[in-house]
Enzyme design. Structure first.
Site, short mmCIF file in Angstrom:
data_model
loop_
_atom_site.label_atom_id
_atom_site.label_comp_id
_atom_site.label_asym_id
_atom_site.label_seq_id
_atom_site.Cartn_x
_atom_site.Cartn_y
_atom_site.Cartn_z
N ASN A 72 -3.65 10.49 -19.27
CA ASN A 72 -3.96 11.20 -18.14
C ASN A 72 -5.66 11.77 -17.95
OD1 ASN A 72 -3.44 13.52 -16.20
ND2 ASN A 72 -3.04 14.99 -17.78
N GLU A 110 -2.44 5.91 -16.48
CA GLU A 110 -3.02 7.03 -15.90
C GLU A 110 -4.42 7.28 -16.25
OE1 GLU A 110 -1.66 11.30 -13.80
OE2 GLU A 110 -0.48 10.65 -15.90
N ASP A 140 4.74 4.57 -19.03
CA ASP A 140 5.28 5.84 -18.55
C ASP A 140 6.33 5.37 -17.37
OD1 ASP A 140 5.89 8.24 -17.28
OD2 ASP A 140 3.90 9.05 -16.90
N ASN A 197 8.49 7.26 -16.09
CA ASN A 197 8.81 8.70 -15.43
C ASN A 197 10.48 8.93 -15.02
OD1 ASN A 197 6.71 10.72 -14.80
ND2 ASN A 197 5.73 8.90 -13.69
N HIS A 225 0.99 13.79 -22.44
CA HIS A 225 1.85 12.59 -23.18
C HIS A 225 1.39 12.51 -24.54
CE1 HIS A 225 3.75 10.91 -19.25
NE2 HIS A 225 2.85 11.61 -18.79
#
Length: 248
Positions: free
Chosen positions: A9, A34, A142, A144, A240
């Site tokens: 992130n 990300e 990830d 999702n 995360h």
């Protein structure tokens, strides 16, 4: 072989934490999601990680992935590539001997659910093509998607929530159907508290009220050698936790 995968992130905000994770775990392969940075925005210390071949694939402020391979594992620089379904800098793969390793960041789907499903279909086709060619694959990151109800804390379960929809889960199972195993769930089949993402409010991370949406998926023969696949909830300030997997 040790693999670490983490949705950071924002790599610039997590530079020190990322270096600390490398120092403590010393993974052979590092997969990031990300990163939210173009190549020229990645901190210089991370572009020249000692002992690693480094590859960054991102754009300013949004999405992006990274893949780094220890030179002891691969003395020659691996061939890095992007499957044809890549968009918004969401997947990078590397060939290490006979093994293909990929870092993937699936769209959330909240703004464009069709794009999310199309990307997942691309992942499925990719896995199918490698399986048909007899090439082992590890794909991490990830996705999702919470695979099943056990992968969502009871307080967070909602049948109509994106990430828990039946059609998403069905497509995830189709990906696994191409000879892949969900390594963490194989090693922790009954763990109802195995989460990798926590909404950043109400101390949900500290209370471990989360979702499992990050995965290490590995071809069956390699997955059978797995001895560890843990979510490190206490590591870092991303929403995360890193995943660390070890294969004997």
């Amino acid at each position: 072989m040790k693999i670490a995968s983490w949705n950071v992130n924002g790599i610039r905000a997590r530079e020190a934490q990322f270096l600390a994770l490398i120092g403590s775990e010393q993974p052979d392969i590092i997969l990031l999601q990300e990163i939210k940075a173009a190549v020229d925005q990645v901190p210089a210390a991370l572009c020249e990680l000692p002992g690693y071949w480094c590859y960054w694939h991102g754009a300013k402020g949004y999405s992006g992935v990274g893949l780094h391979v220890n030179k002891d594992l691969s003395p020659e620089r691996p061939a890095f590539s992007h499957p044809a379904f890549d968009h918004e800098n969401r997947i990078v793969a590397a060939r290490i001997g006979e093994l293909t390793v990929a870092s993937v960041y699936v769209p959330n789907g909240g703004k464009d659910f069709a794009a999310k499903m199309k990307f997942l279909e691309g992942v499925e086709s990719y896995a199918a093509s490698l399986a048909a060619a007899g090439q082992p694959l590890v794909i991490c990151g990830d996705f999702n998607v919470a695979r099943a109800d056990i992968d969502v804390h009871p307080k967070e379960r909602k049948a109509t929530a994106i990430g828990q929809l039946p059609e998403e889960r069905a497509l995830f199972e189709r990906i696994l159907g191409h000879g892949l195993r969900d390594v963490a769930r194989d090693l922790h089949p009954d763990d109802e508290n195995l989460f990798t993402w926590w909404a950043p409010w109400r101390n949900l991370r500290q209370r471990n009220i989360g979702w499992r949406i990050d995965y290490v998926l590995a071809s069956q023969a390699l997955a059978a050698r797995a001895t560890r696949c843990d979510s490190l909830r206490e590591v870092g300030t991303s929403d995360h936790g890193p995943l660390v997997a070890v294969f004997g």
